[in-house]
Write a protein that holds these residues in place. Structure first.
Motif, PDB file in Angstrom:
ATOM      1  N   LEU A 143     -13.378  25.980  45.340  1.00 41.97           N
ATOM      2  CA  LEU A 143     -13.255  27.404  45.674  1.00 41.97           C
ATOM      3  C   LEU A 143     -11.814  27.723  46.069  1.00 41.97           C
ATOM      4  O   LEU A 143     -11.223  28.695  45.575  1.00 41.97           O
ATOM      5  N   ALA A 144     -11.245  26.911  46.942  1.00 43.14           N
ATOM      6  CA  ALA A 144      -9.872  27.142  47.396  1.00 43.14           C
ATOM      7  C   ALA A 144      -8.879  27.052  46.230  1.00 43.14           C
ATOM      8  O   ALA A 144      -7.958  27.875  46.127  1.00 43.14           O
ATOM      9  N   PHE A 145      -9.077  26.073  45.354  1.00 42.29           N
ATOM     10  CA  PHE A 145      -8.189  25.923  44.204  1.00 42.29           C
ATOM     11  C   PHE A 145      -8.300  27.129  43.283  1.00 42.29           C
ATOM     12  O   PHE A 145      -7.279  27.668  42.838  1.00 42.29           O
ATOM     13  N   ASN A 146      -9.526  27.564  42.978  1.00 41.50           N
ATOM     14  CA  ASN A 146      -9.720  28.731  42.118  1.00 41.50           C
ATOM     15  C   ASN A 146      -9.018  29.956  42.712  1.00 41.50           C
ATOM     16  O   ASN A 146      -8.302  30.672  42.003  1.00 41.50           O
ATOM     17  N   ALA A 147      -9.240  30.202  43.992  1.00 46.60           N
ATOM     18  CA  ALA A 147      -8.658  31.385  44.636  1.00 46.60           C
ATOM     19  C   ALA A 147      -7.132  31.285  44.711  1.00 46.60           C
ATOM     20  O   ALA A 147      -6.426  32.245  44.389  1.00 46.60           O
ATOM     21  N   GLY A 148      -6.635  30.138  45.128  1.00 45.28           N
ATOM     22  CA  GLY A 148      -5.186  29.970  45.250  1.00 45.28           C
ATOM     23  C   GLY A 148      -4.473  30.042  43.914  1.00 45.28           C
ATOM     24  O   GLY A 148      -3.413  30.676  43.797  1.00 45.28           O
ATOM     25  N   ALA A 149      -5.041  29.410  42.914  1.00 44.33           N
ATOM     26  CA  ALA A 149      -4.424  29.447  41.581  1.00 44.33           C
ATOM     27  C   ALA A 149      -4.421  30.863  41.035  1.00 44.33           C
ATOM     28  O   ALA A 149      -3.428  31.314  40.446  1.00 44.33           O
ATOM     29  N   ALA A 150      -5.520  31.573  41.224  1.00 38.00           N
ATOM     30  CA  ALA A 150      -5.590  32.960  40.757  1.00 38.00           C
ATOM     31  C   ALA A 150      -4.514  33.807  41.434  1.00 38.00           C
ATOM     32  O   ALA A 150      -3.825  34.593  40.778  1.00 38.00           O
ATOM     33  N   LEU A 151      -4.364  33.641  42.737  1.00 41.43           N
ATOM     34  CA  LEU A 151      -3.344  34.397  43.463  1.00 41.43           C
ATOM     35  C   LEU A 151      -1.943  34.094  42.932  1.00 41.43           C
ATOM     36  O   LEU A 151      -1.129  35.004  42.745  1.00 41.43           O
ATOM     37  N   CYS A 152      -1.668  32.824  42.674  1.00 44.16           N
ATOM     38  CA  CYS A 152      -0.358  32.445  42.129  1.00 44.16           C
ATOM     39  C   CYS A 152      -0.117  33.105  40.777  1.00 44.16           C
ATOM     40  O   CYS A 152       0.984  33.597  40.504  1.00 44.16           O
ATOM     41  N   LEU A 153      -1.137  33.133  39.927  1.00 44.98           N
ATOM     42  CA  LEU A 153      -0.969  33.770  38.621  1.00 44.98           C
ATOM     43  C   LEU A 153      -0.747  35.269  38.760  1.00 44.98           C
ATOM     44  O   LEU A 153       0.094  35.850  38.067  1.00 44.98           O
ATOM     45  N   VAL A 154      -1.498  35.913  39.636  1.00 43.82           N
ATOM     46  CA  VAL A 154      -1.335  37.359  39.838  1.00 43.82           C
ATOM     47  C   VAL A 154       0.082  37.672  40.311  1.00 43.82           C
ATOM     48  O   VAL A 154       0.733  38.594  39.802  1.00 43.82           O
ATOM     49  N   LEU A 155       0.567  36.895  41.266  1.00 42.65           N
ATOM     50  CA  LEU A 155       1.893  37.143  41.826  1.00 42.65           C
ATOM     51  C   LEU A 155       3.014  36.627  40.931  1.00 42.65           C
ATOM     52  O   LEU A 155       4.165  37.040  41.077  1.00 42.65           O
ATOM     53  N   GLY A 156       2.698  35.705  40.052  1.00 46.72           N
ATOM     54  CA  GLY A 156       3.720  35.126  39.185  1.00 46.72           C
ATOM     55  C   GLY A 156       4.552  34.063  39.864  1.00 46.72           C
ATOM     56  O   GLY A 156       5.718  33.861  39.522  1.00 46.72           O
ATOM     57  N   VAL A 157       3.954  33.358  40.831  1.00 48.63           N
ATOM     58  CA  VAL A 157       4.677  32.285  41.523  1.00 48.63           C
ATOM     59  C   VAL A 157       4.113  30.934  41.089  1.00 48.63           C
ATOM     60  O   VAL A 157       2.904  30.799  40.893  1.00 48.63           O
ATOM     61  N   TRP A 158       4.984  29.976  40.919  1.00 48.68           N
ATOM     62  CA  TRP A 158       4.610  28.607  40.529  1.00 48.68           C
ATOM     63  C   TRP A 158       3.722  28.598  39.276  1.00 48.68           C
ATOM     64  O   TRP A 158       2.796  27.773  39.158  1.00 48.68           O
ATOM     65  N   VAL A 159       4.001  29.501  38.342  1.00 47.60           N
ATOM     66  CA  VAL A 159       3.124  29.682  37.178  1.00 47.60           C
ATOM     67  C   VAL A 159       3.016  28.413  36.346  1.00 47.60           C
ATOM     68  O   VAL A 159       1.909  28.024  35.948  1.00 47.60           O
ATOM     69  N   THR A 160       4.122  27.752  36.076  1.00 54.17           N
ATOM     70  CA  THR A 160       4.045  26.561  35.212  1.00 54.17           C
ATOM     71  C   THR A 160       3.206  25.458  35.837  1.00 54.17           C
ATOM     72  O   THR A 160       2.248  24.985  35.206  1.00 54.17           O
ATOM     73  N   PRO A 161       3.471  25.014  37.070  1.00 56.55           N
ATOM     74  CA  PRO A 161       2.621  23.949  37.614  1.00 56.55           C
ATOM     75  C   PRO A 161       1.172  24.391  37.830  1.00 56.55           C
ATOM     76  O   PRO A 161       0.240  23.600  37.629  1.00 56.55           O
ATOM     77  N   VAL A 162       0.977  25.638  38.227  1.00 56.55           N
ATOM     78  CA  VAL A 162      -0.388  26.124  38.438  1.00 56.55           C
ATOM     79  C   VAL A 162      -1.143  26.176  37.105  1.00 56.55           C
ATOM     80  O   VAL A 162      -2.295  25.750  37.023  1.00 56.55           O
ATOM     81  N   ALA A 163      -0.501  26.676  36.071  1.00 60.08           N
ATOM     82  CA  ALA A 163      -1.158  26.751  34.763  1.00 60.08           C
ATOM     83  C   ALA A 163      -1.477  25.355  34.229  1.00 60.08           C
ATOM     84  O   ALA A 163      -2.536  25.145  33.617  1.00 60.08           O
ATOM     85  N   LEU A 164      -0.592  24.401  34.461  1.00 64.59           N
ATOM     86  CA  LEU A 164      -0.877  23.015  34.044  1.00 64.59           C
ATOM     87  C   LEU A 164      -2.073  22.455  34.815  1.00 64.59           C
ATOM     88  O   LEU A 164      -2.945  21.797  34.242  1.00 64.59           O
ATOM     89  N   ILE A 202      -9.681  28.113  27.272  1.00 72.11           N
ATOM     90  CA  ILE A 202      -8.964  28.563  28.468  1.00 72.11           C
ATOM     91  C   ILE A 202      -7.879  27.550  28.826  1.00 72.11           C
ATOM     92  O   ILE A 202      -6.765  27.935  29.211  1.00 72.11           O
ATOM     93  N   ALA A 203      -8.180  26.271  28.691  1.00 63.59           N
ATOM     94  CA  ALA A 203      -7.160  25.239  28.929  1.00 63.59           C
ATOM     95  C   ALA A 203      -5.967  25.465  27.998  1.00 63.59           C
ATOM     96  O   ALA A 203      -4.814  25.367  28.419  1.00 63.59           O
ATOM     97  N   GLY A 204      -6.243  25.791  26.752  1.00 66.07           N
ATOM     98  CA  GLY A 204      -5.165  26.077  25.799  1.00 66.07           C
ATOM     99  C   GLY A 204      -4.348  27.283  26.215  1.00 66.07           C
ATOM    100  O   GLY A 204      -3.110  27.270  26.134  1.00 66.07           O
ATOM    101  N   LEU A 233      -2.122  26.242  29.005  1.00 69.64           N
ATOM    102  CA  LEU A 233      -0.976  25.467  28.517  1.00 69.64           C
ATOM    103  C   LEU A 233       0.092  26.390  27.928  1.00 69.64           C
ATOM    104  O   LEU A 233       1.291  26.203  28.172  1.00 69.64           O
ATOM    105  N   ALA A 234      -0.348  27.394  27.163  1.00 66.66           N
ATOM    106  CA  ALA A 234       0.607  28.351  26.600  1.00 66.66           C
ATOM    107  C   ALA A 234       1.319  29.110  27.716  1.00 66.66           C
ATOM    108  O   ALA A 234       2.539  29.340  27.652  1.00 66.66           O
ATOM    109  N   LEU A 235       0.576  29.494  28.750  1.00 70.09           N
ATOM    110  CA  LEU A 235       1.174  30.190  29.881  1.00 70.09           C
ATOM    111  C   LEU A 235       2.164  29.278  30.613  1.00 70.09           C
ATOM    112  O   LEU A 235       3.228  29.726  31.044  1.00 70.09           O
ATOM    113  N   ALA A 236       1.832  27.996  30.726  1.00 73.64           N
ATOM    114  CA  ALA A 236       2.751  27.041  31.364  1.00 73.64           C
ATOM    115  C   ALA A 236       4.067  26.953  30.600  1.00 73.64           C
ATOM    116  O   ALA A 236       5.139  26.875  31.209  1.00 73.64           O
ATOM    117  N   VAL A 237       3.990  26.994  29.278  1.00 74.93           N
ATOM    118  CA  VAL A 237       5.204  26.937  28.458  1.00 74.93           C
ATOM    119  C   VAL A 237       6.007  28.228  28.576  1.00 74.93           C
ATOM    120  O   VAL A 237       7.228  28.203  28.724  1.00 74.93           O
TER     121      VAL A 237
END
Length: 121
Positions: free
Chosen positions: A50-71, A102-104, A107-111
């Protein structure tokens, strides 16, 4: 180009929405706990998920740490796809394939990175 920056923002928001939904689903944890227990895993793993899902979503929304979070999200999707690998159930197999798609996307977002509309890279 402007359309690419907008497309990356939309991609981040759409993928984040999926993980916000995953976090919200886990606030009623019994189904996930049963799924974990059925695979021989400790049911308490629902809480870090739950924490990972919420934290990762927040990072994507804000655009912070996108590459490591997307990986990390790509790996999470690959791992969680195993819960849906039930060849006799077409519905579960669709979810299995969607997890890999979604994994794909992750990965595209990480790149690509966060794009112009982000708080950080």
């Amino acid at each position: 180009m402007m359309w690419q920056s907008v497309a990356l923002l939309v991609a981040r928001l759409l993928i984040a929405a999926l993980f916000v939904g995953g976090a919200l689903q886990k606030t009623q944890p019994q189904a996930v706990m049963d799924l974990l227990a059925g695979r021989g895993m400790p049911s308490w793993l629902v809480w870090p998920a739950l924490a990972f899902n919420a934290g990762a979503a927040l990072c994507l929304v804000l655009g912070v740490w996108v590459t490591p979070v997307a990986l990390a999200l790509a790996a999470y999707c690959a791992f969680t796809s195993m819960f849906h690998y039930i060849p006799s159930d077409p519905w579960q197999m669709t979810i299995f394939v969607k997890n890999w798609a979604i994994a794909g996307g992750c990965l595209a977002l990480a790149v690509a990175g966060p794009g112009r509309f982000a708080l950080g890279g």
